[in-house]
Design an enzyme around this catalytic site. Structure first.
Site, PDB file in Angstrom:
ATOM      1  N   LYS A 147      31.633  93.203 -10.975  1.00 56.68           N
ATOM      2  CA  LYS A 147      32.194  92.059 -11.702  1.00 56.68           C
ATOM      3  C   LYS A 147      32.204  90.820 -10.798  1.00 56.68           C
ATOM      4  O   LYS A 147      31.875  89.719 -11.234  1.00 56.68           O
ATOM      5  CB  LYS A 147      33.617  92.394 -12.180  1.00 56.68           C
ATOM      6  CG  LYS A 147      33.636  93.424 -13.307  1.00 56.68           C
ATOM      7  CD  LYS A 147      35.014  93.972 -13.634  1.00 56.68           C
ATOM      8  CE  LYS A 147      34.889  95.067 -14.697  1.00 56.68           C
ATOM      9  NZ  LYS A 147      36.142  95.714 -15.083  1.00 56.68           N
ATOM     10  N   GLN A 184      42.166  96.072 -13.467  1.00 59.21           N
ATOM     11  CA  GLN A 184      41.192  97.170 -13.538  1.00 59.21           C
ATOM     12  C   GLN A 184      41.908  98.479 -13.853  1.00 59.21           C
ATOM     13  O   GLN A 184      42.886  98.842 -13.203  1.00 59.21           O
ATOM     14  CB  GLN A 184      40.418  97.265 -12.205  1.00 59.21           C
ATOM     15  CG  GLN A 184      39.327  98.309 -12.191  1.00 59.21           C
ATOM     16  CD  GLN A 184      38.190  98.011 -13.176  1.00 59.21           C
ATOM     17  OE1 GLN A 184      37.874  96.866 -13.454  1.00 59.21           O
ATOM     18  NE2 GLN A 184      37.572  99.045 -13.730  1.00 59.21           N
ATOM     19  N   ASP A 240      40.243  90.854 -21.064  1.00 61.11           N
ATOM     20  CA  ASP A 240      39.927  92.189 -21.581  1.00 61.11           C
ATOM     21  C   ASP A 240      40.290  92.339 -23.057  1.00 61.11           C
ATOM     22  O   ASP A 240      39.866  93.303 -23.699  1.00 61.11           O
ATOM     23  CB  ASP A 240      40.732  93.250 -20.800  1.00 61.11           C
ATOM     24  CG  ASP A 240      39.924  93.906 -19.702  1.00 61.11           C
ATOM     25  OD1 ASP A 240      38.699  94.053 -19.861  1.00 61.11           O
ATOM     26  OD2 ASP A 240      40.532  94.273 -18.678  1.00 61.11           O
TER      27      ASP A 240
HETATM   28  N1  GUN Z   1      38.079 100.434 -16.742  1.00 65.11           N
HETATM   29  C1  GUN Z   1      37.015 100.893 -17.426  1.00 65.11           C
HETATM   30  N2  GUN Z   1      36.591  99.978 -18.312  1.00 65.11           N
HETATM   31  C2  GUN Z   1      37.397  98.907 -18.192  1.00 65.11           C
HETATM   32  C3  GUN Z   1      37.458  97.650 -18.841  1.00 65.11           C
HETATM   33  O1  GUN Z   1      36.676  97.304 -19.732  1.00 65.11           O
HETATM   34  N3  GUN Z   1      38.452  96.810 -18.407  1.00 65.11           N
HETATM   35  C4  GUN Z   1      39.335  97.173 -17.453  1.00 65.11           C
HETATM   36  N4  GUN Z   1      40.269  96.297 -17.127  1.00 65.11           N
HETATM   37  N5  GUN Z   1      39.309  98.332 -16.826  1.00 65.11           N
HETATM   38  C5  GUN Z   1      38.333  99.200 -17.201  1.00 65.11           C
END
Ligand code: GUN
Length: 285
Positions: free
Chosen positions: A53, A97, A120
């Site tokens: 990311k 996360q 998100d």
């Molecule tokens: N862990 C796995 N997929 C995601 C996601 O799309 N967002 C977040 N914040 N954590 C994750």
């Protein structure tokens, strides 16, 4: 043999659009979009996703900060951190996360993120908007899946869309999006009776169950669209929830792992960060 849906190629297009738009917005506003990612503990998969990311932000001109907290962080410390980021005018997007350690109250902590900075789309306000069919900040993986279906001109209206998995991150939001697109939606889960028989009636099958290679050709209707959200390492090789070799012989379209849904998730995160930025900067003027 199925058409392979190329998530990497489409994600490059989306990222390039974000990069160009970011360039214009930075020039116009003299402010750089800023995403803060919070990473708790040392889960190797999460660390790797967060690095991905960060790299994507840098390439598109979005400022990225990763805030790390140790495994033993408290709920209050997390709430204080998020409160600080909510009120920091230089921060436009906040991503926690997941998963976070089980001693933490994930619902409480996610709910404390400002809905305006919720890249998100996991906060109650944004979940409710999506469930009501008025989603603004849509969770990144489901948003990426809808973009792939659109890119390959896959018609959803009236089709049997079956989602394997009922998670907050993928299963529930993709079901809402497919419903909004006039699909006939079924959500299956670990308690579903005769899962393969139900799945094999789907025109569009979205698989998000976290079980490597579980979905083989017996789950797939001839000519179906198969979207594989899973990502696991088996013997050090990345694979999805779908047995690609077997399923691709029967499917009409299929996403590979890697190179399918994964890159689209990141591209949509960048898009959502820009959406938050535009709203915040536009509103504050
Ligand atoms: N862990 C796995 N997929 C995601 C996601 O799309 N967002 C977040 N914040 N954590 C994750």
């Amino acid at each position: 043999m199925a058409v392979i849906i190329d998530g990497t190629a489409l994600s490059k297009k989306v990222k390039e659009q974000v990069r160009l738009e970011t360039e214009v917005l930075v020039q116009k506003n003299n402010i750089t979009p800023h995403l803060v990612v919070i990473l708790v503990g040392h889960n190797p998969a999460s660390e790797s996703y967060v690095r991905g990311k960060e790299r994507a932000c840098i390439k598109t001109g979005i400022l990225s900060t990763v805030i790390k907290r140790e495994e033993n962080v408290t709920n209050q410390e997390m709430l204080d951190l998020i409160n600080e980021l909510n009120t920091d005018n230089s921060v436009h997007g906040i991503l926690l996360q997941l998963p976070i350690p089980s001693h933490l109250d994930s619902e409480l902590i996610i709910s404390s993120i400002s809905p305006r900075k919720d890249v998100d789309g996991f906060t109650p306000v944004n979940v409710a908007k999506l469930a009501n069919g008025n989603g603004e900040l849509i969770p990144c993986t489901p948003k990426g899946i809808m973009k792939m279906l659109d890119e390959y001109q896959i018609d959803i209206t009236g089709k049997q869309c079956t989602v394997l998995g009922r998670s907050q991150i993928v299963g529930k939001p993709i079901a809402n999006l497919l419903l909004k697109a006039n699909g006939t939606v079924t959500i299956c889960h670990s308690k579903t009776i005769n899962l393969s028989a139900v799945a094999s009636m789907a025109d569009i099958l979205v698989v998000a169950i976290g079980k490597p290679k579980m979905v083989d050709d017996t789950y797939v209707k001839s000519g179906a669209v198969v979207i594989d959200v899973g990502i696991s390492k088996v013997d050090d090789i990345l694979c999805g929830d779908v047995d690609f070799e077997k399923a691709s012989k029967k499917a009409g379209f299929i996403t590979p792992v890697p190179g399918g849904v994964g890159p689209m998730t990141i591209a949509c995160l960048l898009e959502n960060t820009l959406l938050c930025f535009k709203k915040i900067v536009g509103e504050s003027k």
